[in-house]
Structures are given as C-alpha cells and as structure tokens.
Design a protein around this motif. Sequence first.
Motif, PDB file in Angstrom:
ATOM      1  N   GLU A 115      -7.179  -0.981  -0.331  1.00 17.46           N
ATOM      2  CA  GLU A 115      -7.491   0.028  -0.746  1.00 17.46           C
ATOM      3  C   GLU A 115      -7.876   1.247   0.303  1.00 17.46           C
ATOM      4  O   GLU A 115      -7.475   2.499   0.020  1.00 17.46           O
ATOM      5  CB  GLU A 115      -8.719  -0.064  -1.693  1.00 17.46           C
ATOM      6  CG  GLU A 115      -9.206   1.084  -2.685  1.00 17.46           C
ATOM      7  CD  GLU A 115      -7.692   1.385  -3.552  1.00 17.46           C
ATOM      8  OE1 GLU A 115      -7.434   2.611  -3.731  1.00 17.46           O
ATOM      9  OE2 GLU A 115      -7.150   0.596  -4.077  1.00 17.46           O
ATOM     10  N   ARG A 116      -8.496   0.808   1.222  1.00 20.59           N
ATOM     11  CA  ARG A 116      -8.733   2.013   2.490  1.00 20.59           C
ATOM     12  C   ARG A 116      -7.482   2.496   2.970  1.00 20.59           C
ATOM     13  O   ARG A 116      -7.222   3.530   3.240  1.00 20.59           O
ATOM     14  CB  ARG A 116      -9.424   1.242   3.311  1.00 20.59           C
ATOM     15  CG  ARG A 116      -9.839   2.416   4.542  1.00 20.59           C
ATOM     16  CD  ARG A 116     -10.983   1.723   5.581  1.00 20.59           C
ATOM     17  NE  ARG A 116     -11.192   2.714   6.538  1.00 20.59           N
ATOM     18  CZ  ARG A 116     -10.988   2.328   7.785  1.00 20.59           C
ATOM     19  NH1 ARG A 116     -10.890   0.981   8.228  1.00 20.59           N
ATOM     20  NH2 ARG A 116     -11.218   3.148   8.798  1.00 20.59           N
ATOM     21  N   ARG A 146      -4.289   2.529   1.402  1.00 21.54           N
ATOM     22  CA  ARG A 146      -3.862   3.603   0.330  1.00 21.54           C
ATOM     23  C   ARG A 146      -4.718   5.181   0.611  1.00 21.54           C
ATOM     24  O   ARG A 146      -4.002   6.210   0.555  1.00 21.54           O
ATOM     25  CB  ARG A 146      -4.297   3.017  -0.987  1.00 21.54           C
ATOM     26  CG  ARG A 146      -3.153   2.133  -1.269  1.00 21.54           C
ATOM     27  CD  ARG A 146      -2.956   1.928  -3.014  1.00 21.54           C
ATOM     28  NE  ARG A 146      -2.374   0.422  -2.997  1.00 21.54           N
ATOM     29  CZ  ARG A 146      -2.991  -0.616  -3.248  1.00 21.54           C
ATOM     30  NH1 ARG A 146      -4.458  -0.605  -3.269  1.00 21.54           N
ATOM     31  NH2 ARG A 146      -2.476  -1.653  -3.492  1.00 21.54           N
ATOM     32  N   THR A 147      -6.084   5.035   0.496  1.00 23.13           N
ATOM     33  CA  THR A 147      -6.602   6.151   0.734  1.00 23.13           C
ATOM     34  C   THR A 147      -6.434   7.127   1.734  1.00 23.13           C
ATOM     35  O   THR A 147      -6.113   8.395   1.552  1.00 23.13           O
ATOM     36  CB  THR A 147      -8.286   6.037   0.593  1.00 23.13           C
ATOM     37  OG1 THR A 147      -8.490   5.346  -0.436  1.00 23.13           O
ATOM     38  CG2 THR A 147      -9.162   7.065   0.588  1.00 23.13           C
ATOM     39  N   LEU A 148      -6.369   6.408   2.979  1.00 21.80           N
ATOM     40  CA  LEU A 148      -6.211   6.952   4.112  1.00 21.80           C
ATOM     41  C   LEU A 148      -4.829   7.683   3.979  1.00 21.80           C
ATOM     42  O   LEU A 148      -4.367   8.709   4.563  1.00 21.80           O
ATOM     43  CB  LEU A 148      -6.277   6.116   5.372  1.00 21.80           C
ATOM     44  CG  LEU A 148      -7.764   5.795   5.874  1.00 21.80           C
ATOM     45  CD1 LEU A 148      -7.572   4.729   6.813  1.00 21.80           C
ATOM     46  CD2 LEU A 148      -8.391   7.076   6.268  1.00 21.80           C
ATOM     47  N   GLN A 160      -6.414   7.123  12.582  1.00 19.18           N
ATOM     48  CA  GLN A 160      -7.669   6.984  11.631  1.00 19.18           C
ATOM     49  C   GLN A 160      -8.551   5.956  11.899  1.00 19.18           C
ATOM     50  O   GLN A 160      -9.432   5.743  11.175  1.00 19.18           O
ATOM     51  CB  GLN A 160      -7.132   7.184  10.231  1.00 19.18           C
ATOM     52  CG  GLN A 160      -6.244   8.369   9.741  1.00 19.18           C
ATOM     53  CD  GLN A 160      -6.884   9.512  10.246  1.00 19.18           C
ATOM     54  OE1 GLN A 160      -7.934  10.011   9.824  1.00 19.18           O
ATOM     55  NE2 GLN A 160      -6.140  10.441  10.858  1.00 19.18           N
ATOM     56  N   GLY A 187      -2.941   8.729   1.735  1.00 17.27           N
ATOM     57  CA  GLY A 187      -2.985   9.674   0.651  1.00 17.27           C
ATOM     58  C   GLY A 187      -3.340  11.330   1.404  1.00 17.27           C
ATOM     59  O   GLY A 187      -2.992  12.148   0.867  1.00 17.27           O
ATOM     60  N   GLY A 188      -4.192  11.057   2.575  1.00 22.30           N
ATOM     61  CA  GLY A 188      -4.274  12.240   3.443  1.00 22.30           C
ATOM     62  C   GLY A 188      -3.116  12.483   4.556  1.00 22.30           C
ATOM     63  O   GLY A 188      -3.373  13.368   5.245  1.00 22.30           O
ATOM     64  N   VAL A 219       0.941  -1.340   0.080  1.00 24.69           N
ATOM     65  CA  VAL A 219       0.019   0.082   0.104  1.00 24.69           C
ATOM     66  C   VAL A 219       0.879   1.172  -0.064  1.00 24.69           C
ATOM     67  O   VAL A 219       0.374   2.339  -0.274  1.00 24.69           O
ATOM     68  CB  VAL A 219      -1.049   0.070   1.102  1.00 24.69           C
ATOM     69  CG1 VAL A 219      -1.975  -0.899   0.991  1.00 24.69           C
ATOM     70  CG2 VAL A 219      -0.144   0.163   2.386  1.00 24.69           C
TER      71      VAL A 219
END
Length: 162
Positions: free
Chosen positions: A150-151, A153-155, A39, A157-158, A20
């Motif tokens: 995927e979750r 990776r998204t987190l 998170q 990204g922030g 990730v």
Amino acid sequence: MTQPDPRSALIPDQSARVNVATYPTYLEAQRAVDYLSDQRFPVERTAIVGEGLKTIEQVTGRLDWGRAASLGFGQGLFIGLFIGLLFGLLGLGGGNLLYAVAYGMVLGAITGLIWGLIGYAVTGGRRDFTSVGGMRAERYVILADAEVAERARTLLGGLPSS
C-alpha cells in the motif's frame, strides 16, 4: 542430476507479493522503482516481473560461405587483438607490444576464418541466415511484499509523469 541455479536462492517466491503497478515498458517500470528508491522505500522488497514474454529472432541477413568466412575473420581479429594486447601488456610478447598485438590479430583472424567456415559446414545448410535474438514482455508488473504494498502504491501515485 541437474543442480539448481544458485541465483534462484536470491529470488524470493513471487506468489506472496502484491501487484502495485503495471507499465507497458521496462524503462517505465525501472523509473518507478528508482522513484521508490529516491523516496527511501525498501526496494529490496519489490520485483519487476515481465508478463506475456515473447522470444523474438530478427533475421539480419543471408549466410553463405563468404559471409561465414568474413564473420569468423572479424570475430577472430578482435579476439586476437584482445589476446595480443593482454600478452603484450603482461610482457609475454617478447617485450614488443606492437608485435604481440599484430601477431595476435593475424593468428586470431586466420583461426576465426577457419572456425567460421567449419561452423557453417557443420550446419549443412539448415541455417543459412544470421539473426539477433531476444525476449520482450507485453507488460512489466511491479510486485511488492504485502506489508509494504500500500505504501508503494501511494508513493507511485506521486510519480511525476515523464
């Protein structure tokens, strides 16, 4: 027959996990997983894997009879301090803490000096240097279970830049 490492049962097979994120340092990878934890991400479903491992041995100096004796003396002194404190605090030093500590330090220093010299003699000159060793990785990969990758990776990204 050798027994398997009991800790290996705690580490799941990483081949089913997905990359990730990749970081150049362990601290950055650790910071990323800490951010995922903040998170409320299930971090127990992740792993930090060092890739491109290197063993590094930094030579710190020459080793001769004098240095072997002084290193043994110093190590023995501190071990003796610890044992003397332990005996003194447990009341095994005749009721005198200072006596127990001093006695432990003297005995430890003498024993350490002797063992330092014996250890140096046993090497027969094959290792006339001191060193500090460790491992270092070229990069650190964060792997996650496929269902949550995927979750993650998204987190990530922030993730704020440091």
